[in-house]
Write a protein that holds these residues in place. Sequence first.
Motif, PDB file in Angstrom:
ATOM      1  N   GLU A 153     -13.640  -2.685  -0.144  1.00 14.61           N
ATOM      2  CA  GLU A 153     -12.818  -2.151   0.751  1.00 14.61           C
ATOM      3  C   GLU A 153     -11.478  -2.215   1.165  1.00 14.61           C
ATOM      4  O   GLU A 153     -11.192  -1.539   2.025  1.00 14.61           O
ATOM      5  N   ALA A 154     -10.841  -1.438  -0.060  1.00  9.51           N
ATOM      6  CA  ALA A 154      -9.868  -1.350   0.322  1.00  9.51           C
ATOM      7  C   ALA A 154      -9.351   0.304  -0.303  1.00  9.51           C
ATOM      8  O   ALA A 154      -9.997   0.985  -0.819  1.00  9.51           O
ATOM      9  N   ARG A 155      -8.601   1.022   0.808  1.00  7.64           N
ATOM     10  CA  ARG A 155      -7.638   2.138   0.493  1.00  7.64           C
ATOM     11  C   ARG A 155      -7.171   2.441   0.002  1.00  7.64           C
ATOM     12  O   ARG A 155      -5.977   1.127  -0.336  1.00  7.64           O
ATOM     13  N   VAL A 156      -7.045   2.995  -1.479  1.00  9.77           N
ATOM     14  CA  VAL A 156      -5.498   2.956  -2.335  1.00  9.77           C
ATOM     15  C   VAL A 156      -5.448   4.960  -2.366  1.00  9.77           C
ATOM     16  O   VAL A 156      -5.908   5.654  -2.479  1.00  9.77           O
ATOM     17  N   ARG A 157      -4.386   4.290  -2.672  1.00  8.88           N
ATOM     18  CA  ARG A 157      -3.400   5.711  -2.637  1.00  8.88           C
ATOM     19  C   ARG A 157      -2.905   5.924  -4.024  1.00  8.88           C
ATOM     20  O   ARG A 157      -1.860   4.640  -4.320  1.00  8.88           O
ATOM     21  N   LEU A 158      -3.041   6.763  -4.703  1.00 14.48           N
ATOM     22  CA  LEU A 158      -2.158   7.258  -5.843  1.00 14.48           C
ATOM     23  C   LEU A 158      -0.719   7.031  -6.041  1.00 14.48           C
ATOM     24  O   LEU A 158      -0.133   8.536  -5.317  1.00 14.48           O
ATOM     25  N   ARG A 159      -0.340   6.175  -6.775  1.00 18.63           N
ATOM     26  CA  ARG A 159       1.299   6.254  -6.546  1.00 18.63           C
ATOM     27  C   ARG A 159       2.346   7.365  -7.353  1.00 18.63           C
ATOM     28  O   ARG A 159       1.223   8.052  -8.041  1.00 18.63           O
ATOM     29  N   GLY A 160       3.159   7.403  -7.151  1.00 17.11           N
ATOM     30  CA  GLY A 160       3.992   9.079  -7.160  1.00 17.11           C
ATOM     31  C   GLY A 160       2.983  10.409  -7.070  1.00 17.11           C
ATOM     32  O   GLY A 160       3.891  11.582  -7.214  1.00 17.11           O
ATOM     33  N   ILE A 161       1.726  10.656  -6.320  1.00 18.09           N
ATOM     34  CA  ILE A 161       1.305  11.508  -5.979  1.00 18.09           C
ATOM     35  C   ILE A 161       1.614  12.083  -4.242  1.00 18.09           C
ATOM     36  O   ILE A 161       0.833  11.144  -3.170  1.00 18.09           O
ATOM     37  N   ASP A 162       2.089  12.793  -3.855  1.00 24.47           N
ATOM     38  CA  ASP A 162       2.453  13.746  -2.893  1.00 24.47           C
ATOM     39  C   ASP A 162       1.126  14.780  -2.558  1.00 24.47           C
ATOM     40  O   ASP A 162       1.136  15.720  -2.503  1.00 24.47           O
ATOM     41  N   ALA A 163      -0.338  14.649  -2.333  1.00 23.54           N
ATOM     42  CA  ALA A 163      -1.395  15.385  -1.955  1.00 23.54           C
ATOM     43  C   ALA A 163      -1.070  16.022  -0.028  1.00 23.54           C
ATOM     44  O   ALA A 163      -0.631  15.046   0.282  1.00 23.54           O
ATOM     45  N   PRO A 164      -1.737  17.294  -0.144  1.00 25.10           N
ATOM     46  CA  PRO A 164      -1.537  17.651   1.321  1.00 25.10           C
ATOM     47  C   PRO A 164      -2.658  16.832   2.093  1.00 25.10           C
ATOM     48  O   PRO A 164      -3.579  16.187   1.120  1.00 25.10           O
ATOM     49  N   VAL A 222      -3.954  -0.351 -10.903  1.00 24.83           N
ATOM     50  CA  VAL A 222      -3.087  -1.807 -10.607  1.00 24.83           C
ATOM     51  C   VAL A 222      -2.648  -1.263  -9.983  1.00 24.83           C
ATOM     52  O   VAL A 222      -1.724  -0.243  -9.936  1.00 24.83           O
ATOM     53  N   SER A 223      -2.181  -2.037  -8.703  1.00 27.64           N
ATOM     54  CA  SER A 223      -1.653  -1.907  -7.563  1.00 27.64           C
ATOM     55  C   SER A 223      -0.062  -2.211  -8.098  1.00 27.64           C
ATOM     56  O   SER A 223       0.503  -2.623  -8.867  1.00 27.64           O
ATOM     57  N   HIS A 224       0.413  -1.315  -7.481  1.00 26.07           N
ATOM     58  CA  HIS A 224       1.987  -1.653  -7.181  1.00 26.07           C
ATOM     59  C   HIS A 224       2.827  -1.569  -6.182  1.00 26.07           C
ATOM     60  O   HIS A 224       3.873  -0.839  -5.375  1.00 26.07           O
ATOM     61  N   GLY A 225       1.812  -2.789  -5.193  1.00 26.54           N
ATOM     62  CA  GLY A 225       2.332  -3.025  -3.628  1.00 26.54           C
ATOM     63  C   GLY A 225       1.630  -2.046  -2.968  1.00 26.54           C
ATOM     64  O   GLY A 225       0.511  -0.867  -2.895  1.00 26.54           O
ATOM     65  N   THR A 226       2.804  -1.848  -1.770  1.00 27.82           N
ATOM     66  CA  THR A 226       1.988  -1.245  -0.478  1.00 27.82           C
ATOM     67  C   THR A 226       3.148  -0.557   0.287  1.00 27.82           C
ATOM     68  O   THR A 226       3.608   0.118  -0.158  1.00 27.82           O
ATOM     69  N   ASP A 227       2.562   1.367   0.457  1.00 26.96           N
ATOM     70  CA  ASP A 227       2.796   1.760   1.354  1.00 26.96           C
ATOM     71  C   ASP A 227       3.195   1.802   2.756  1.00 26.96           C
ATOM     72  O   ASP A 227       3.084   0.039   3.439  1.00 26.96           O
ATOM     73  N   ARG A 228       3.955   2.552   3.560  1.00 22.52           N
ATOM     74  CA  ARG A 228       4.333   2.188   4.758  1.00 22.52           C
ATOM     75  C   ARG A 228       3.296   1.550   6.047  1.00 22.52           C
ATOM     76  O   ARG A 228       3.474   1.228   6.915  1.00 22.52           O
ATOM     77  N   PHE A 229       1.768   2.167   5.613  1.00 20.28           N
ATOM     78  CA  PHE A 229       0.758   1.956   6.493  1.00 20.28           C
ATOM     79  C   PHE A 229      -0.094   1.005   5.620  1.00 20.28           C
ATOM     80  O   PHE A 229      -1.295   1.249   6.040  1.00 20.28           O
ATOM     81  N   VAL A 251      -1.682   2.568  -9.952  1.00 13.65           N
ATOM     82  CA  VAL A 251      -1.822   3.534 -10.675  1.00 13.65           C
ATOM     83  C   VAL A 251      -3.802   3.631 -11.605  1.00 13.65           C
ATOM     84  O   VAL A 251      -3.886   2.317 -11.809  1.00 13.65           O
ATOM     85  N   CYS A 252      -4.315   4.682 -11.432  1.00 11.07           N
ATOM     86  CA  CYS A 252      -5.667   3.746 -11.723  1.00 11.07           C
ATOM     87  C   CYS A 252      -6.136   5.543 -13.018  1.00 11.07           C
ATOM     88  O   CYS A 252      -5.056   6.483 -12.709  1.00 11.07           O
ATOM     89  N   ARG A 253      -6.888   5.141 -14.151  1.00 15.90           N
ATOM     90  CA  ARG A 253      -7.357   5.525 -14.735  1.00 15.90           C
ATOM     91  C   ARG A 253      -9.038   5.074 -15.426  1.00 15.90           C
ATOM     92  O   ARG A 253      -9.068   4.666 -14.640  1.00 15.90           O
ATOM     93  N   THR A 254      -9.048   6.739 -16.038  1.00 16.26           N
ATOM     94  CA  THR A 254     -10.657   6.412 -16.190  1.00 16.26           C
ATOM     95  C   THR A 254     -10.850   5.445 -16.890  1.00 16.26           C
ATOM     96  O   THR A 254     -10.178   4.312 -17.999  1.00 16.26           O
ATOM     97  N   GLN A 255     -12.441   5.140 -17.170  1.00 12.41           N
ATOM     98  CA  GLN A 255     -13.075   4.356 -18.370  1.00 12.41           C
ATOM     99  C   GLN A 255     -12.292   4.619 -19.791  1.00 12.41           C
ATOM    100  O   GLN A 255     -11.857   3.616 -20.679  1.00 12.41           O
ATOM    101  N   GLY A 256     -11.964   5.496 -19.978  1.00 13.65           N
ATOM    102  CA  GLY A 256     -11.700   6.413 -21.426  1.00 13.65           C
ATOM    103  C   GLY A 256      -9.752   5.707 -21.930  1.00 13.65           C
ATOM    104  O   GLY A 256      -8.921   6.854 -22.164  1.00 13.65           O
ATOM    105  N   GLY A 257      -9.109   5.434 -20.174  1.00 19.32           N
ATOM    106  CA  GLY A 257      -7.673   5.065 -20.717  1.00 19.32           C
ATOM    107  C   GLY A 257      -7.237   6.746 -20.020  1.00 19.32           C
ATOM    108  O   GLY A 257      -5.495   6.077 -19.725  1.00 19.32           O
ATOM    109  N   VAL A 258      -7.527   7.680 -19.138  1.00 20.23           N
ATOM    110  CA  VAL A 258      -7.072   8.682 -18.752  1.00 20.23           C
ATOM    111  C   VAL A 258      -6.438   8.614 -17.369  1.00 20.23           C
ATOM    112  O   VAL A 258      -6.994   8.270 -16.322  1.00 20.23           O
ATOM    113  N   GLU A 259      -5.164   8.258 -17.403  1.00 20.39           N
ATOM    114  CA  GLU A 259      -4.631   8.373 -15.911  1.00 20.39           C
ATOM    115  C   GLU A 259      -4.613   9.203 -14.894  1.00 20.39           C
ATOM    116  O   GLU A 259      -4.448  10.809 -14.876  1.00 20.39           O
TER     117      GLU A 259
END
Length: 76
Positions: free
Chosen positions: A5-16, A53-60, A66-74
């Motif tokens: 149910e959650a919308r997750v924004r990747l921390r530190g990423i500014d995508a188009p 792993v959540s690092h808070g919320t954005d203004r929206f 920060v998200c990782r694959t099961q192999g540990g790749v961010e």
Amino acid sequence: LVLGEARVRLRGIDAPELSQPCHDDDAREVPCGRLARAALERLVGAAGRVTCVSHGTDRFGRTLAVCRTQGGVEIN
């Protein structure tokens, strides 16, 4: 990303934005937003399982994570 149910924004990423175009080296318009989404879909699809792993919320109100694959790749 949408995880359950959650919308997750990747921390530190500014995508188009999804509909945002940009231009290649030959000044041709390319659908950067759609290409970025497709790249993330391929990465997540190949990963099998993704944990975030959540690092808070954005203004929206979206979760910043920060998200990782099961192999540990961010994936951020």
